[in-house]
Design an enzyme around this catalytic site. Structure first.
Site, PDB file in Angstrom:
ATOM      1  N   ASP A   1     -12.994   3.031  14.994  1.00 21.25           N
ATOM      2  CA  ASP A   1     -11.536   3.012  14.958  1.00 21.25           C
ATOM      3  C   ASP A   1     -10.981   2.225  16.142  1.00 21.25           C
ATOM      4  OD1 ASP A   1      -9.048   3.580  13.945  1.00 21.25           O
ATOM      5  OD2 ASP A   1      -8.916   5.567  14.846  1.00 21.25           O
TER       6      ASP A   1
ATOM      7  N   ASN B   1      -9.584  -1.147  15.915  1.00 16.70           N
ATOM      8  CA  ASN B   1      -9.556  -2.610  15.833  1.00 16.70           C
ATOM      9  C   ASN B   1      -8.135  -3.160  15.826  1.00 16.70           C
ATOM     10  OD1 ASN B   1     -12.366  -2.732  15.641  1.00 16.70           O
ATOM     11  ND2 ASN B   1     -12.354  -2.696  13.407  1.00 16.70           N
TER      12      ASN B   1
ATOM     13  N   ARG C   1      -5.287  -1.742  16.877  1.00 15.95           N
ATOM     14  CA  ARG C   1      -4.591  -1.541  18.153  1.00 15.95           C
ATOM     15  C   ARG C   1      -5.117  -2.494  19.221  1.00 15.95           C
ATOM     16  NH1 ARG C   1      -5.453   4.675  18.683  1.00 15.95           N
ATOM     17  NH2 ARG C   1      -6.617   4.336  16.757  1.00 15.95           N
TER      18      ARG C   1
ATOM     19  N   ARG D   1      -3.753  -7.900  13.240  1.00 13.83           N
ATOM     20  CA  ARG D   1      -4.747  -6.845  13.106  1.00 13.83           C
ATOM     21  C   ARG D   1      -6.111  -7.382  12.676  1.00 13.83           C
ATOM     22  NH1 ARG D   1      -3.408  -1.585  12.873  1.00 13.83           N
ATOM     23  NH2 ARG D   1      -4.983  -1.189  11.261  1.00 13.83           N
TER      24      ARG D   1
ATOM     25  N   HIS E   1     -10.275  -6.773  13.622  1.00 12.71           N
ATOM     26  CA  HIS E   1     -11.370  -6.449  12.707  1.00 12.71           C
ATOM     27  C   HIS E   1     -12.534  -7.431  12.868  1.00 12.71           C
ATOM     28  CE1 HIS E   1      -9.166  -3.264  10.846  1.00 12.71           C
ATOM     29  NE2 HIS E   1      -8.218  -4.052  10.364  1.00 12.71           N
TER      30      HIS E   1
ATOM     31  N   SER F   1     -12.597   3.037   4.032  1.00 13.80           N
ATOM     32  CA  SER F   1     -12.495   4.332   3.368  1.00 13.80           C
ATOM     33  C   SER F   1     -11.733   4.226   2.054  1.00 13.80           C
ATOM     34  CB  SER F   1     -11.791   5.345   4.283  1.00 13.80           C
ATOM     35  OG  SER F   1     -10.392   5.129   4.277  1.00 13.80           O
ATOM     36  N   THR F   2     -11.846   5.269   1.243  1.00 13.64           N
ATOM     37  CA  THR F   2     -11.091   5.313  -0.004  1.00 13.64           C
ATOM     38  C   THR F   2      -9.590   5.351   0.260  1.00 13.64           C
ATOM     39  OG1 THR F   2     -11.441   7.724  -0.001  1.00 13.64           O
ATOM     40  CG2 THR F   2     -12.914   6.403  -1.372  1.00 13.64           C
ATOM     41  N   GLU F   3      -9.206   5.759   1.461  1.00 11.08           N
ATOM     42  CA  GLU F   3      -7.787   5.810   1.822  1.00 11.08           C
ATOM     43  C   GLU F   3      -7.276   4.475   2.373  1.00 11.08           C
ATOM     44  OE1 GLU F   3     -10.003   8.273   2.839  1.00 11.08           O
ATOM     45  OE2 GLU F   3      -9.346   9.550   1.182  1.00 11.08           O
ATOM     46  N   ASN F   4      -8.177   3.586   2.762  1.00 13.72           N
ATOM     47  CA  ASN F   4      -7.751   2.322   3.366  1.00 13.72           C
ATOM     48  C   ASN F   4      -7.075   1.373   2.378  1.00 13.72           C
ATOM     49  OD1 ASN F   4     -10.538   2.107   5.720  1.00 13.72           O
ATOM     50  ND2 ASN F   4      -8.490   2.964   5.974  1.00 13.72           N
TER      51      ASN F   4
END
Length: 242
Positions: free
Chosen positions: A20, A22, A24, A33, A37, A65-68
């Site tokens: 976690d 990248n 920021r 962003r 990455h 993730s599935t939420e990304n």
């Protein structure tokens, strides 16, 4: 025996990392962003190559993730392009370093071209016997358990499995990680203190480290310090020392 050798001997066999920070990291530098990455992807190679010297046999990293999918279309498209480029660029180096690569997650939900590259990399490194690198793409712990339960239910319905035989040893055989040992240590970078739906079943007895370092700044030295910290912990798995 030196303290470093002792730390390796008592250290974690399997480390899982929620990479976690990248975005920021890039924002702090006035960059988009995706710049972060790309920096984070470069950091992966250093950490993978550090594993043998630190006694880490298995490394699992949370790539997407599935939420990304909720992120902006530009960022998601950029990440998918980055994954394709990473696989194409790193494939030979991974095999040269004897790294076996596996992917976990809901693979059919990804672009067919990316799926093909994932298949090729797994096949290319299938005979490697060094570090086991597992990359979680389109992965979510709840989704994984739901998919595993569905396959288990199908086997019960087909008569291949008796309902009375289902126990805590059964479900793991249906998980994406069925050929992997459970993680001993889970690391999350960037100062956030949550597990974000990552390896929910597998991490029941894992040790956790939540650190402030942003992923692009996560160095081999930081990794080694966390390994040493783990080696000093008393692992009882619910029991009590005599």
């Amino acid at each position: 025996m030196s303290s470093r050798v002792e730390d390796i001997r008592r250290g974690p066999r399997h480390v899982a990392i929620i990479m976690d920070g990248n975005g920021r990291w890039a924002t702090m530098r006035g960059r988009p962003r995706l710049f972060g990455h790309h920096a984070g992807a470069k950091r992966v190679r250093e950490i993978v190559e550090a594993c043998p010297d630190l006694g880490v046999e298995y490394l699992t990293i949370f790539g997407f993730s599935t939420e990304n999918w909720k992120r902006t279309q530009i960022e998601v498209a950029g990440l998918m392009s980055l994954f394709r480029r990473y696989i194409q660029k790193e494939a030979r180096a991974l095999r040269a370093h004897d790294v076996r690569v596996r992917f976990i997650g809901d693979r059919p939900g990804l672009d067919p071209k990316l799926q093909a590259l994932m298949d090729e990399l797994e096949e290319l490194t299938a005979q490697c016997h060094g570090t086991n690198l597992t990359i979680a793409l389109n992965y979510g712990g709840r989704d994984e358990v739901a998919r595993a339960t569905r396959r288990l239910a199908e086997d019960v319905a087909a008569g291949r499995l008796c309902p009375g035989d289902v126990d805590v040893e059964t479900l793991p055989k249906y998980l994406d990680t069925r050929v992997l040992p459970d993680p001993d240590l889970v690391i999350r970078t960037s100062g956030e203190a949550r597990i974000s739906n990552f390896l929910l079943w597998q991490s029941a007895y894992a040790e956790y480290e939540f650190i402030d370092t942003l992923w692009p700044d996560f160095s081999e030295e930081v990794f080694a310090r966390l390994i040493a910290s783990y080696a000093g912990r008393d692992r009882r798995y619910g029991g009590v020392r005599a």
